[in-house]
Design an enzyme around this catalytic site. Structure first.
Site, mmCIF file in Angstrom:
data_model
loop_
_atom_site.group_PDB
_atom_site.id
_atom_site.type_symbol
_atom_site.label_atom_id
_atom_site.label_comp_id
_atom_site.label_asym_id
_atom_site.label_seq_id
_atom_site.Cartn_x
_atom_site.Cartn_y
_atom_site.Cartn_z
ATOM 1 N N HIS A 96 0.862 -1.186 0.000
ATOM 2 C CA HIS A 96 0.000 0.000 0.000
ATOM 3 C C HIS A 96 0.894 1.230 0.000
ATOM 4 C CE1 HIS A 96 -3.343 -2.575 0.809
ATOM 5 N NE2 HIS A 96 -2.994 -2.840 2.052
ATOM 6 N N GLY A 169 -10.085 -5.270 3.808
ATOM 7 C CA GLY A 169 -10.892 -4.926 2.634
ATOM 8 C C GLY A 169 -10.163 -4.983 1.315
ATOM 9 N N CYS A 187 0.609 -10.521 -3.987
ATOM 10 C CA CYS A 187 -0.427 -11.518 -3.695
ATOM 11 C C CYS A 187 0.106 -12.946 -3.822
ATOM 12 C CB CYS A 187 -1.646 -11.320 -4.597
ATOM 13 S SG CYS A 187 -2.362 -9.672 -4.457
#
Length: 232
Positions: A96, A169, A187
C-alpha cells in the site's frame, strides 16, 4: 477471466445504510485501531461504515503469506521508508502507498447469509462497477481474489471477519507509481503484472473522484443507501 455478473448484486435490505469515513492519509497501525473501534461499535448501530483512505508506504502480510514473497530485507525496506506489518487478514502479501485507494468496509454480513465467499465476490463487483464509470472493463480470475484489466492486476482484496462483521478490505491502484510492488511477489502470484487506473487511462485521476465512484458502486452492489459522512 469474467466480468462480475448482475447476480453479484444483493437484494436491498429494508433500511440498509452505510456511512463513509475518509480520514485522508493514515498510517497502517492507526487505520487498524480505527477499524477495531468501529468493529466493537458495529452491533450498537444499524449502519455499516466504508472507510476510504491512503497509507504511507507499507507492505502487509496476510495469514497465508510466505516470507519468500518479500524480496528485500526489512532493513532495506526501512531505509526506503517502507514499513512491514503482519496482519490477521486473509490473502497473501501486498503493498500500500500514496496514490492507492484503500477501502475498509465494516459490514454486518448477516444480509449476505454470513457467506464470506459471496462477500468477496461483492467487493470485486463493487470495484468492477467503479472502474466501469471510467470506461475501464475489470474482470475476475476464477480461483483468485481481486480485479484484473487486460491480464494485469488493478485491485487486491483481503478481508477478515469478527462476529460476522467484516474488516480489512480492498486496495485499488489509482496513481502511476507502482514501484513499491517490486519489493514483493504481489499476492504471492509469480510473474503477475500490476497496473493502475492512471496507467490504463493515460492521464491523472483525482483520488476524490475515484472515491465517489466507489461509494456509488458500493451502494448499488450492496443494495445499501449512502447516509453521508461520519467523523473519526
Amino acid at each position: 477471466m469474467s466480468q462480475a455478473s448482475a447476480g453479484a448484486v444483493i437484494s436491498p435490505v429494508s433500511e440498509r445504510r452505510f456511512r463513509t469515513l475518509r480520514p485522508g492519509r493514515l498510517p497502517y497501525d492507526a487505520a487498524l485501531a480505527l477499524q477495531e473501534d468501529l468493529l466493537d461499535k458495529r452491533r450498537q448501530f444499524q449502519e455499516d461504515t466504508l472507510i476510504l483512505l491512503e497509507h504511507p508506504p507499507v507492505i502487509t502480510f496476510g495469514r497465508r503469506a510466505a516470507d519468500s514473497h518479500l524480496l528485500l530485507s526489512e532493513g532495506e525496506l526501512a531505509r526506503r521508508g517502507i514499513e512491514v506489518v503482519r496482519t490477521g487478514r486473509g490473502g497473501d502479501i501486498t503493498y500500500h502507498g500514496p496514490g492507492q485507494l484503500v477501502g475498509y468496509p465494516i459490514v454486518d454480513l448477516d444480509p449476505v447469509g454470513r457467506d464470506l465467499h459471496r462477500y468477496l465476490r461483492l467487493l470485486e463487483a463493487t470495484l468492477i462497477d467503479a472502474l466501469a464509470a471510467f470506461a475501464v472493463t475489470g474482470e475476475t480470475v476464477p480461483g483468485k481474489t481481486g480485479v484484473w484489466v487486460e491480464g494485469a492486476k488493478v485491485a487486491s482484496v483481503g478481508v477478515a471477519v469478527r462476529r460476522w462483521v467484516s474488516w480489512h478490505g480492498f486496495a485499488l491502484n489509482v496513481g502511476d507509481d507502482l514501484s513499491g510492488f517490486s519489493a514483493i511477489v504481489p499476492c504471492g502470484l509469480q510473474g503477475v503484472a500490476m497496473t493502475s487506473l492512471e496507467r490504463l487511462l493515460g492521464r491523472p485521476v483525482p483520488l476524490p473522484e475515484v472515491e465517489e465512484r466507489v461509494i456509488a458502486a458500493f451502494a448499488r452492489v450492496f443494495g445499501s443507501r449512502h447516509a453521508g459522512e461520519c467523523e473519526i
